[in-house]
Motif scaffolding. Structure first.
Motif, PDB file in Angstrom:
ATOM      1  N   MET A  61      65.352  58.314   3.791  1.00  0.00           N
ATOM      2  CA  MET A  61      66.145  57.362   4.557  1.00  0.00           C
ATOM      3  C   MET A  61      67.240  58.039   5.386  1.00  0.00           C
ATOM      4  O   MET A  61      67.984  57.357   6.094  1.00  0.00           O
ATOM      5  N   LEU A  62      67.333  59.347   5.317  1.00  0.00           N
ATOM      6  CA  LEU A  62      68.385  60.053   6.032  1.00  0.00           C
ATOM      7  C   LEU A  62      68.320  59.752   7.526  1.00  0.00           C
ATOM      8  O   LEU A  62      67.244  59.800   8.134  1.00  0.00           O
ATOM      9  N   GLY A  63      69.483  59.451   8.080  1.00  0.00           N
ATOM     10  CA  GLY A  63      69.566  59.176   9.508  1.00  0.00           C
ATOM     11  C   GLY A  63      69.195  57.760   9.891  1.00  0.00           C
ATOM     12  O   GLY A  63      69.306  57.384  11.064  1.00  0.00           O
ATOM     13  N   ARG A  64      68.751  56.961   8.925  1.00  0.00           N
ATOM     14  CA  ARG A  64      68.325  55.591   9.226  1.00  0.00           C
ATOM     15  C   ARG A  64      69.151  54.537   8.502  1.00  0.00           C
ATOM     16  O   ARG A  64      68.893  53.345   8.642  1.00  0.00           O
ATOM     17  N   LEU A  65      70.114  54.994   7.705  1.00  0.00           N
ATOM     18  CA  LEU A  65      70.890  54.063   6.899  1.00  0.00           C
ATOM     19  C   LEU A  65      72.346  54.030   7.316  1.00  0.00           C
ATOM     20  O   LEU A  65      72.915  55.064   7.699  1.00  0.00           O
ATOM     21  N   TYR A  66      72.938  52.850   7.183  1.00  0.00           N
ATOM     22  CA  TYR A  66      74.373  52.723   7.353  1.00  0.00           C
ATOM     23  C   TYR A  66      74.863  51.806   6.237  1.00  0.00           C
ATOM     24  O   TYR A  66      74.449  50.656   6.161  1.00  0.00           O
ATOM     25  N   MET A  67      75.708  52.342   5.372  1.00  0.00           N
ATOM     26  CA  MET A  67      76.210  51.576   4.228  1.00  0.00           C
ATOM     27  C   MET A  67      77.668  51.233   4.427  1.00  0.00           C
ATOM     28  O   MET A  67      78.465  52.085   4.825  1.00  0.00           O
ATOM     29  N   THR A  68      77.996  50.009   4.106  1.00  0.00           N
ATOM     30  CA  THR A  68      79.397  49.603   4.099  1.00  0.00           C
ATOM     31  C   THR A  68      79.629  48.711   2.889  1.00  0.00           C
ATOM     32  O   THR A  68      78.695  48.161   2.317  1.00  0.00           O
ATOM     33  N   ARG A  69      80.890  48.589   2.533  1.00  0.00           N
ATOM     34  CA  ARG A  69      81.237  47.673   1.455  1.00  0.00           C
ATOM     35  C   ARG A  69      82.538  46.988   1.802  1.00  0.00           C
ATOM     36  O   ARG A  69      83.437  47.584   2.402  1.00  0.00           O
ATOM     37  N   ASP A  70      82.621  45.735   1.444  1.00  0.00           N
ATOM     38  CA  ASP A  70      83.817  44.951   1.648  1.00  0.00           C
ATOM     39  C   ASP A  70      84.313  44.543   0.272  1.00  0.00           C
ATOM     40  O   ASP A  70      83.812  43.577  -0.306  1.00  0.00           O
ATOM     41  N   ASP A  71      85.260  45.272  -0.231  1.00  0.00           N
ATOM     42  CA  ASP A  71      85.730  45.016  -1.588  1.00  0.00           C
ATOM     43  C   ASP A  71      86.496  43.700  -1.689  1.00  0.00           C
ATOM     44  O   ASP A  71      86.630  43.141  -2.778  1.00  0.00           O
TER      45      ASP A  71
END
Length: 121
Positions: A61-71
């Protein structure tokens, strides 16, 4: 115990993108590691990505993922781009009490019910 609910899956053409969401309830997840796994029909569950004290992404998945979190809302997001038919699977989010990320499913205590992602060629 944490209750996790995933959403955002669906049918998408190859090359497209999706944003998956995972909302947690029951306790704050701000200090917890959160991960995504996936399971395709007839295959074992496999690690996709995780975020906690650091971030880890599966090689596929390298280069194809964007992770975020809203705590503030206990929500964890995973955006996947350049989707391929081999990305077709049920995607699960998971969490553990520790903030240390792990790529092992057995290290996570709480799981969502999963959301289906289907990529057509």
């Amino acid at each position: 115990q944490v209750h996790l609910v995933e959403s955002g899956g669906g049918l998408v053409q190859a090359g497209g993108s999706l944003r998956l969401s995972c909302v947690g309830s029951g306790r704050s997840l701000s200090l917890s590691a959160m991960a995504w796994f996936r399971q395709a029909p007839g295959k074992e569950r496999e690690f996709v990505a995780a975020v906690g004290g650091n971030r880890v992404v599966a090689d596929s998945m390298l280069g194809r993922l964007y992770m975020t979190r809203d705590d503030s809302t206990n929500t964890f997001y995973l955006q996947i781009s350049s989707l391929k038919p081999e990305d077709t699977a049920v995607y699960y989010c998971a969490t553990r009490l520790s903030g240390a990320v792990s790529i092992k499913a057995e290290d996570y205590n709480d799981w969502g019910q999963g959301t289906q992602v289907t990529v057509s060629s």
